[in-house]
Scaffold this motif. Sequence first.
Motif, PDB file in Angstrom:
ATOM      1  N   PRO A  94       0.846  -1.161   0.000  1.00  0.00           N
ATOM      2  CA  PRO A  94       0.000   0.000   0.000  1.00  0.00           C
ATOM      3  C   PRO A  94       0.899   1.232   0.000  1.00  0.00           C
ATOM      4  O   PRO A  94       1.990   1.180   0.568  1.00  0.00           O
ATOM      5  CB  PRO A  94      -0.778  -0.111   1.324  1.00  0.00           C
ATOM      6  N   PRO A  95       0.516   2.340  -0.577  1.00  0.00           N
ATOM      7  CA  PRO A  95      -0.777   2.583  -1.210  1.00  0.00           C
ATOM      8  C   PRO A  95      -0.708   2.504  -2.732  1.00  0.00           C
ATOM      9  O   PRO A  95      -1.369   3.286  -3.404  1.00  0.00           O
ATOM     10  CB  PRO A  95      -1.049   4.024  -0.769  1.00  0.00           C
ATOM     11  N   LEU A  96       0.107   1.629  -3.291  1.00  0.00           N
ATOM     12  CA  LEU A  96       0.237   1.606  -4.753  1.00  0.00           C
ATOM     13  C   LEU A  96      -0.837   0.723  -5.373  1.00  0.00           C
ATOM     14  O   LEU A  96      -1.532  -0.031  -4.675  1.00  0.00           O
ATOM     15  CB  LEU A  96       1.640   1.124  -5.118  1.00  0.00           C
ATOM     16  N   SER A  97      -0.942   0.803  -6.709  1.00  0.00           N
ATOM     17  CA  SER A  97      -2.072   0.159  -7.386  1.00  0.00           C
ATOM     18  C   SER A  97      -2.147  -1.348  -7.114  1.00  0.00           C
ATOM     19  O   SER A  97      -3.227  -1.912  -6.980  1.00  0.00           O
ATOM     20  CB  SER A  97      -1.977   0.416  -8.885  1.00  0.00           C
ATOM     21  N   ALA A 125      -5.740   7.172  -5.413  1.00  0.00           N
ATOM     22  CA  ALA A 125      -7.158   7.474  -5.592  1.00  0.00           C
ATOM     23  C   ALA A 125      -7.847   6.306  -6.288  1.00  0.00           C
ATOM     24  O   ALA A 125      -8.255   6.410  -7.438  1.00  0.00           O
ATOM     25  CB  ALA A 125      -7.322   8.754  -6.411  1.00  0.00           C
ATOM     26  N   PRO A 126      -7.934   5.177  -5.605  1.00  0.00           N
ATOM     27  CA  PRO A 126      -8.440   3.981  -6.291  1.00  0.00           C
ATOM     28  C   PRO A 126      -9.948   4.009  -6.520  1.00  0.00           C
ATOM     29  O   PRO A 126     -10.463   3.250  -7.342  1.00  0.00           O
ATOM     30  CB  PRO A 126      -8.057   2.842  -5.340  1.00  0.00           C
ATOM     31  N   GLU A 127     -10.629   4.896  -5.810  1.00  0.00           N
ATOM     32  CA  GLU A 127     -12.086   4.855  -5.820  1.00  0.00           C
ATOM     33  C   GLU A 127     -12.689   4.874  -7.231  1.00  0.00           C
ATOM     34  O   GLU A 127     -13.443   3.969  -7.591  1.00  0.00           O
ATOM     35  CB  GLU A 127     -12.633   6.017  -4.961  1.00  0.00           C
ATOM     36  N   PRO A 128     -12.352   5.884  -8.076  1.00  0.00           N
ATOM     37  CA  PRO A 128     -12.967   5.882  -9.409  1.00  0.00           C
ATOM     38  C   PRO A 128     -12.614   4.640 -10.211  1.00  0.00           C
ATOM     39  O   PRO A 128     -13.447   4.135 -10.988  1.00  0.00           O
ATOM     40  CB  PRO A 128     -12.402   7.151 -10.066  1.00  0.00           C
ATOM     41  N   PHE A 129     -11.385   4.128 -10.024  1.00  0.00           N
ATOM     42  CA  PHE A 129     -10.978   2.958 -10.802  1.00  0.00           C
ATOM     43  C   PHE A 129     -11.729   1.713 -10.350  1.00  0.00           C
ATOM     44  O   PHE A 129     -12.128   0.875 -11.149  1.00  0.00           O
ATOM     45  CB  PHE A 129      -9.467   2.757 -10.682  1.00  0.00           C
ATOM     46  N   VAL A 130     -11.927   1.609  -9.027  1.00  0.00           N
ATOM     47  CA  VAL A 130     -12.667   0.449  -8.526  1.00  0.00           C
ATOM     48  C   VAL A 130     -14.134   0.532  -8.973  1.00  0.00           C
ATOM     49  O   VAL A 130     -14.732  -0.464  -9.384  1.00  0.00           O
ATOM     50  CB  VAL A 130     -12.559   0.353  -6.994  1.00  0.00           C
ATOM     51  N   GLN A 131     -14.676   1.762  -8.904  1.00  0.00           N
ATOM     52  CA  GLN A 131     -16.060   1.926  -9.374  1.00  0.00           C
ATOM     53  C   GLN A 131     -16.179   1.522 -10.838  1.00  0.00           C
ATOM     54  O   GLN A 131     -17.120   0.842 -11.239  1.00  0.00           O
ATOM     55  CB  GLN A 131     -16.498   3.382  -9.209  1.00  0.00           C
ATOM     56  N   PHE A 132     -15.179   1.953 -11.610  1.00  0.00           N
ATOM     57  CA  PHE A 132     -15.179   1.583 -13.020  1.00  0.00           C
ATOM     58  C   PHE A 132     -15.124   0.071 -13.173  1.00  0.00           C
ATOM     59  O   PHE A 132     -15.887  -0.528 -13.939  1.00  0.00           O
ATOM     60  CB  PHE A 132     -13.987   2.237 -13.717  1.00  0.00           C
ATOM     61  N   ALA A 133     -14.229  -0.559 -12.416  1.00  0.00           N
ATOM     62  CA  ALA A 133     -14.101  -2.019 -12.498  1.00  0.00           C
ATOM     63  C   ALA A 133     -15.401  -2.682 -12.083  1.00  0.00           C
ATOM     64  O   ALA A 133     -15.786  -3.723 -12.639  1.00  0.00           O
ATOM     65  CB  ALA A 133     -12.944  -2.491 -11.613  1.00  0.00           C
ATOM     66  N   GLU A 134     -16.105  -2.088 -11.115  1.00  0.00           N
ATOM     67  CA  GLU A 134     -17.388  -2.661 -10.695  1.00  0.00           C
ATOM     68  C   GLU A 134     -18.413  -2.607 -11.826  1.00  0.00           C
ATOM     69  O   GLU A 134     -19.118  -3.580 -12.092  1.00  0.00           O
ATOM     70  CB  GLU A 134     -17.918  -1.906  -9.471  1.00  0.00           C
ATOM     71  N   ARG A 135     -18.467  -1.440 -12.480  1.00  0.00           N
ATOM     72  CA  ARG A 135     -19.404  -1.330 -13.605  1.00  0.00           C
ATOM     73  C   ARG A 135     -19.056  -2.327 -14.701  1.00  0.00           C
ATOM     74  O   ARG A 135     -19.920  -2.972 -15.294  1.00  0.00           O
ATOM     75  CB  ARG A 135     -19.365   0.088 -14.175  1.00  0.00           C
ATOM     76  N   SER A 136     -17.753  -2.434 -14.969  1.00  0.00           N
ATOM     77  CA  SER A 136     -17.300  -3.350 -16.009  1.00  0.00           C
ATOM     78  C   SER A 136     -17.629  -4.793 -15.641  1.00  0.00           C
ATOM     79  O   SER A 136     -18.098  -5.575 -16.473  1.00  0.00           O
ATOM     80  CB  SER A 136     -15.800  -3.157 -16.197  1.00  0.00           C
ATOM     81  N   ALA A 137     -17.412  -5.132 -14.364  1.00  0.00           N
ATOM     82  CA  ALA A 137     -17.699  -6.492 -13.922  1.00  0.00           C
ATOM     83  C   ALA A 137     -19.195  -6.780 -14.005  1.00  0.00           C
ATOM     84  O   ALA A 137     -19.605  -7.897 -14.357  1.00  0.00           O
ATOM     85  CB  ALA A 137     -17.204  -6.682 -12.486  1.00  0.00           C
ATOM     86  N   ALA A 138     -20.008  -5.766 -13.702  1.00  0.00           N
ATOM     87  CA  ALA A 138     -21.449  -5.971 -13.798  1.00  0.00           C
ATOM     88  C   ALA A 138     -21.843  -6.300 -15.235  1.00  0.00           C
ATOM     89  O   ALA A 138     -22.679  -7.177 -15.488  1.00  0.00           O
ATOM     90  CB  ALA A 138     -22.180  -4.719 -13.325  1.00  0.00           C
ATOM     91  N   GLN A 139     -21.212  -5.614 -16.197  1.00  0.00           N
ATOM     92  CA  GLN A 139     -21.485  -5.916 -17.607  1.00  0.00           C
ATOM     93  C   GLN A 139     -21.047  -7.328 -17.972  1.00  0.00           C
ATOM     94  O   GLN A 139     -21.696  -8.001 -18.781  1.00  0.00           O
ATOM     95  CB  GLN A 139     -20.728  -4.938 -18.505  1.00  0.00           C
ATOM     96  N   LEU A 140     -19.934  -7.771 -17.375  1.00  0.00           N
ATOM     97  CA  LEU A 140     -19.432  -9.100 -17.719  1.00  0.00           C
ATOM     98  C   LEU A 140     -20.306 -10.185 -17.112  1.00  0.00           C
ATOM     99  O   LEU A 140     -20.565 -11.220 -17.730  1.00  0.00           O
ATOM    100  CB  LEU A 140     -17.994  -9.262 -17.228  1.00  0.00           C
ATOM    101  N   ILE A 141     -20.768  -9.953 -15.890  1.00  0.00           N
ATOM    102  CA  ILE A 141     -21.553 -10.977 -15.207  1.00  0.00           C
ATOM    103  C   ILE A 141     -22.944 -11.085 -15.827  1.00  0.00           C
ATOM    104  O   ILE A 141     -23.499 -12.170 -15.955  1.00  0.00           O
ATOM    105  CB  ILE A 141     -21.652 -10.635 -13.703  1.00  0.00           C
TER     106      ILE A 141
END
Lengths: 140, 513
Positions: free
Chosen positions: B383-386, B469-485
């Motif tokens: 922490p706190p790297l990607s 600032a991982p928040e926007p990236f995680v949110q993005f990954a969540e949206r992307s994962a929702a599309q995949l699932i």
Amino acid sequence: MEQILAILIGVLVAASVWLMLSRNVVRFLFGLVLISNAANLVIFTGGRLTLGAPPLIDEGAEAPPALVANALPQALVLTAIVIGFGLLAFALALVFRAYTALGTVDSDEMRLAEPPEGEEGAAPASRRATTPHLAREAAE
Amino acid sequence: MSWVLSIPLAIPFLTAVACYLTRDTPRAAWISVAGSALLLAASAVLMAQVLAEGVIAGQMGGWRAPFGITLVADLLSAVMVVITAITALAVAVYALADVSAVQERMGYHALFQVLIAGVTGAFLTGDLFNLYVWFEVMLIASFGLLVLGGTREQLDGGIKYVTLNLVSTILFLSGVGLLYGMTGTLNMADLAVTVPRLENQALVTVVAMMFMIAFGVKAALFPLFFWLPAAYHTPAFSVSAVFAGLLTKVGVYALIRMFTLVFTGDTEFTHTILLWVAGFTMVTGVLGAAAQQDFRKILSFHIVSQIGYMILGLALLTPLAIVGAVFYLVHHIIVKANLFLVSGVANRLTGSTELGRIGGLYASAPLLAVLFLIPAFSLAGFPPLSGFWAKYVVVKASLDAEAWVLAAAALVVGALTIYSMTKIWAEAFWKPHPEGHAPVLSALPARDRLALVTPIAALAVLTCVIGLAPEPFVQFAERSAAQLIDPSDYVATVLGADAAEGAARIAALEARE
């Protein structure tokens, strides 16, 4: 007809696997030629076989009148043949270059990029640093 | 709409042509940089469009799906294209100083751009056979790049790389043929609709395994990764960087795409295999790295071990795990490409990548040392790297799924990654140079220094931004994962709302029966 082709594909794959298990890279390439043709036949057979029914549509009509040959697998196989040809030509040229540079087509003896354990660690670093040709000779 | 999708493909191809025509002049390198910058702009436009409108699809040549070739971009595709463009730009700038004049005359920049085109195409296509074609475009360019210059090591590594990849390609092609024979379609969205309705689900699983092995070779999964450490340390450093960043990830992307969209019928079987493969990939990769004494060889084995984390995310197939896989994918491309770029500068300064023969970089080139530490710590998951967030999400997902062994493996592998990174640190940076050199960055010509260090610094900054600032990236990954699932949006966009609705109605009727 499908059965015959299926058996043919099986024979081709078996022969190519046998060839590809060889340590001789040239034999491996021959195996690759065979198996890529087997893959082409898989696509061709997978698209169903029809005898003497060219996929032609009468002028003005929008669909063929009856069951006709599936044109798509032929297009796919054609693409695959062209690509496969290019890749094989490259691979053959590569093996030839490797043969002239390394002096072998035996994959067991091709250890230049990954030298065997002993040779890598055994030679003292300083000696190898000053005389790179020694390391190369050792690798050969 | 389709121009947004086709322009990211057209740019690298046109750049490749321009680079080839000017290959005898220094202009080619700059054209490559400009083309990559344009690609980045085009991919940003694509990303903005996807963020605003959801999945977008374009039917090439006006042939309606599922008959023609479709280009599709959902969030995963879009982010992969953006990250490809970022890597391409970084490596193109780096190549200004890294690639020799001989290699340039042989067409390095043209091949590089063709490689980028192949990678971009593989991310954007919605057609299985088209994916095969993009894989081939990518492969043939990578073959060329790998042996460009033709040293004996390169030829030796090249033979293994070429032969094993050709075998995987043929398996992929046979899988495509069999799947087409069963469903009569090659469109991935259409396959997602038709494959679950097939009677012979056992055969579907067999084909799924063929795809798993074919993509597994590309992604360097255990036990199919042997070509990677045999070849990745031999070519020019910019080539290894782009290979390390992008090529295996195309395999991972293809696995994620196929095993979330099409092959979801028998997850009990297929995804359990993936689960254990992921564990073994992590462990063997990191142990392989621990045994190596060469900067690039250590990094090559770490590609293998990190791929394991992504596949672990895919194999668990929970929403959180897919978030982890997507996040990991993005993080890893940046970090890995960057580490290879650093190894190139280290080689330039000290004259070797063998750890026993180099040293002293921390004392004489502290800037490079810092720029190494950022991606290295990120890779290890500090922490706190990607890398910390990426590992955190994947491990959390495996704990949630009660995959205790794999969660433990992931943590132990993280610790062993620290071991490898500290080994590089201790040998290359900390200890004095065995021959008493004091390698300084200012010894390089100013132009080379700028071209080498700028991309490394830019990628390091990106790693820090994702980490802090991982928040926007995680949110993005969540949206992307929702599309995949839940790929219904993907299917509806490609096939048109009517077809998707009809399919859903048929599925509902079948379920009632």
